[in-house]
Design a protein around this motif. Sequence first.
Motif, PDB file in Angstrom:
ATOM      1  N   HIS A  79     -13.440   0.079 -94.526  1.00 41.68           N
ATOM      2  CA  HIS A  79     -12.246   1.220 -94.673  1.00 41.68           C
ATOM      3  C   HIS A  79     -13.043   2.433 -94.955  1.00 41.68           C
ATOM      4  CE1 HIS A  79      -8.377   2.817 -95.339  1.00 41.68           C
ATOM      5  NE2 HIS A  79      -8.900   3.277 -96.401  1.00 41.68           N
ATOM      6  N   LEU A  99     -13.600  -0.221 -86.614  1.00 37.44           N
ATOM      7  CA  LEU A  99     -12.521  -0.334 -86.350  1.00 37.44           C
ATOM      8  C   LEU A  99     -11.923  -1.502 -85.451  1.00 37.44           C
ATOM      9  CD1 LEU A  99     -11.781   3.349 -85.326  1.00 37.44           C
ATOM     10  CD2 LEU A  99     -10.430   2.115 -86.830  1.00 37.44           C
ATOM     11  N   PRO A 104      -6.372  -4.166 -90.790  1.00 40.13           N
ATOM     12  CA  PRO A 104      -6.484  -3.248 -91.849  1.00 40.13           C
ATOM     13  C   PRO A 104      -6.816  -4.046 -93.186  1.00 40.13           C
ATOM     14  CG  PRO A 104      -4.524  -2.740 -90.319  1.00 40.13           C
ATOM     15  CD  PRO A 104      -5.223  -3.708 -89.948  1.00 40.13           C
ATOM     16  N   ARG A 107     -10.305  -4.837 -93.675  1.00 38.88           N
ATOM     17  CA  ARG A 107     -11.485  -3.720 -93.892  1.00 38.88           C
ATOM     18  C   ARG A 107     -11.306  -2.918 -95.054  1.00 38.88           C
ATOM     19  NH1 ARG A 107      -9.415  -3.125 -88.046  1.00 38.88           N
ATOM     20  NH2 ARG A 107      -7.949  -1.652 -88.860  1.00 38.88           N
ATOM     21  N   TYR A 108      -9.866  -3.188 -95.655  1.00 39.38           N
ATOM     22  CA  TYR A 108     -10.147  -2.440 -97.273  1.00 39.38           C
ATOM     23  C   TYR A 108     -11.104  -3.365 -98.295  1.00 39.38           C
ATOM     24  CZ  TYR A 108      -5.425   0.230 -96.614  1.00 39.38           C
ATOM     25  OH  TYR A 108      -4.694   0.958 -96.409  1.00 39.38           O
ATOM     26  N   VAL A 109     -11.258  -4.320 -98.064  1.00 42.06           N
ATOM     27  CA  VAL A 109     -12.192  -5.260 -98.899  1.00 42.06           C
ATOM     28  C   VAL A 109     -13.518  -5.625 -98.434  1.00 42.06           C
ATOM     29  CG1 VAL A 109     -10.640  -5.796-100.559  1.00 42.06           C
ATOM     30  CG2 VAL A 109     -10.750  -7.158 -98.566  1.00 42.06           C
TER      31      VAL A 109
ATOM     32  N   ARG B  57      -4.746  -0.159-102.145  1.00 41.37           N
ATOM     33  CA  ARG B  57      -5.319  -0.796-100.995  1.00 41.37           C
ATOM     34  C   ARG B  57      -4.104  -1.749-100.644  1.00 41.37           C
ATOM     35  NH1 ARG B  57     -11.090  -2.648-102.569  1.00 41.37           N
ATOM     36  NH2 ARG B  57      -9.599  -3.662-104.072  1.00 41.37           N
ATOM     37  N   ARG B 111       2.846  -3.580 -96.564  1.00 40.93           N
ATOM     38  CA  ARG B 111       1.766  -2.885 -96.129  1.00 40.93           C
ATOM     39  C   ARG B 111       2.128  -1.386 -95.307  1.00 40.93           C
ATOM     40  NH1 ARG B 111      -2.333  -0.402 -94.915  1.00 40.93           N
ATOM     41  NH2 ARG B 111      -2.925   0.013 -92.513  1.00 40.93           N
ATOM     42  N   PHE B 129      -1.292  -0.471 -84.666  1.00 35.48           N
ATOM     43  CA  PHE B 129      -2.709  -0.659 -84.958  1.00 35.48           C
ATOM     44  C   PHE B 129      -2.563  -0.690 -86.634  1.00 35.48           C
ATOM     45  CE2 PHE B 129      -6.931   0.629 -86.236  1.00 35.48           C
ATOM     46  CZ  PHE B 129      -7.843  -0.286 -85.342  1.00 35.48           C
TER      47      PHE B 129
END
Lengths: 284, 163
Positions: A79, A99, A104, A107-109, B57, B111, B129
């Motif tokens: 991220h 990407l 998502p 990808r944050y972690v 997050r 989310r 996305f």
Amino acid sequence: MIPAPFDYHRPDTVEAAVKLIADLGDSARVIAGGHSLIPLMKMRMTDIAHLVDLQKIGALKGIAIDGGTVTIGAMTTQHELIGSAALGSAAPIIREAALQIADPQVRYVGTIGGNVANGDPGNDMPGVMQCLDATYHLRGPDGERTVKARDFYEAAYFTARADDEILTAVSFEVPVGGQAYVKQKRKTGDYATAAAAVIIAKSGGNCSAASIAMTNLSDTPVWCEAAGDALVGSSLGAADIDNAVDAMQAVINPQDDNKGPAAFKRHAAAVILRRAIERATSRA
Amino acid sequence: MSKMHIKLTVNGKPVELLAEPRELLIHVLREELSITGPHIGCETTHCGACTIDMDGRSIKSCTVFAAQANGANVTTIEGLGTPDGLHVLQTMFKEHHGLQCGFCTPGMITRAYRLLQENPDPTEEEVRFGMSGNLCRCTGYQNIVKAILAAAAELNAVKEAAQ
Ligand SMILES: Cc1cc2nc3c(=O)[nH]c(=O)nc-3n(C[C@H](O)[C@H](O)[C@H](O)COP(=O)(O)OP(=O)(O)OC[C@H]3O[C@@H](n4cnc5c(N)ncnc54)[C@H](O)[C@@H]3O)c2cc1C
Ligand code: FES
Ligand code: FES
């Protein structure tokens, strides 16, 4: 899905983490984002008595661009890679690849260090690092050493990193030329059926330098030196790209699995590499 | 192995508990703290039903150990709205039929909450996305996307009116 018991440690310096791993021995394992490791632990496919969590070590975080060299701390998340404008202009291939990793939440972690140290041929960053000719920085009880990404991967889950070493950072020179990471996957969030990392530099209409690496088409990422060489000096015409694809086919070794039979993967690899070469060329 | 003393902030309230390091955060939330909004769909990091907000997050709480979460600030669907004071996202999911069985909904909304914090005016493509870590087996996603876009528009209208 509950993993076997373990003891948990959260050191706040690299030195403390290295010492812990040395003292605890074989049964200690580093955890970064945990998004490759925890799924394995849940399936009890690992034997870990001690987890050494790197989350609190500030020195492992961040992106530095100094002169022509980019250095990315191991604990920098996907991220954060995507969000860095400076990295996006110095090496847009990293953002383009990040990407296309997972989703998502992952990808944050998920970290760059975990992604390149893991040794799973499905990971996307190792091929990107090989394409960039990146250097991995390792710290162990005997101090620091570096290993080239192109020399790091030995077999699935076997790398040049010793068990008592921590990967602290990756670094590379700001690349010259157009870059592209093109990935074929069955669905969002999936590992690659085939993916290609390509950098092409042009001078006077001809290709002056090329670097090509392929993901998930062998038990390691594959840097295809001859495929790049096939393009250098050429005008990047259809026949030149055919030569590069043939050279790539000679060094990959895909296997039948739930992503498809090997022949299909070879087909996908050719399509993806052509697209990546075209895209990188258009950006060069 | 012995239990660890774990401190969290959950939906604004400090909580302390004892847990084995290997316990997953989703189990701690549901079984120790009786916070049952986050669901267990797959337990393999794929479906997003267990999504919570942790230190700003969106996280799949089936893939975090309680020990890793020690010290974290966690928000679940329970912290976003109440039955009498629904969050705009909850209202819009209701109005636009963004749910059928409702199993995925807490994860979807939690989310979407973070997505709109980061990108208050997303395009439809950005919503799709940004929501790609959450699976729904009922709606076909169309109405979920509509609900999130409607919530974004509503939140932006409120913000503009306040200025
Ligand atoms: C649903 C899902 C889909 C995914 N899809 C993709 C995908 O498409 N492409 C992709 O590339 N990845 C994918 N991943 C993997 C994800 O990107 C992982 O987060 C990443 O591979 C590992 O990073 P991590 O920080 O989570 O590492 P961890 O899981 O914490 O660690 C992975 C391994 O590396 C070791 N390690 C970690 N950091 C270090 C370090 N600094 N030094 C030494 N050893 C270290 C650990 O001991 C462990 O063996 C997916 C994961 C999930 C759950
Ligand atoms: S239960 Fe966590 S992702 Fe499905
Ligand atoms: S509403 Fe049933 S799974 Fe989404």
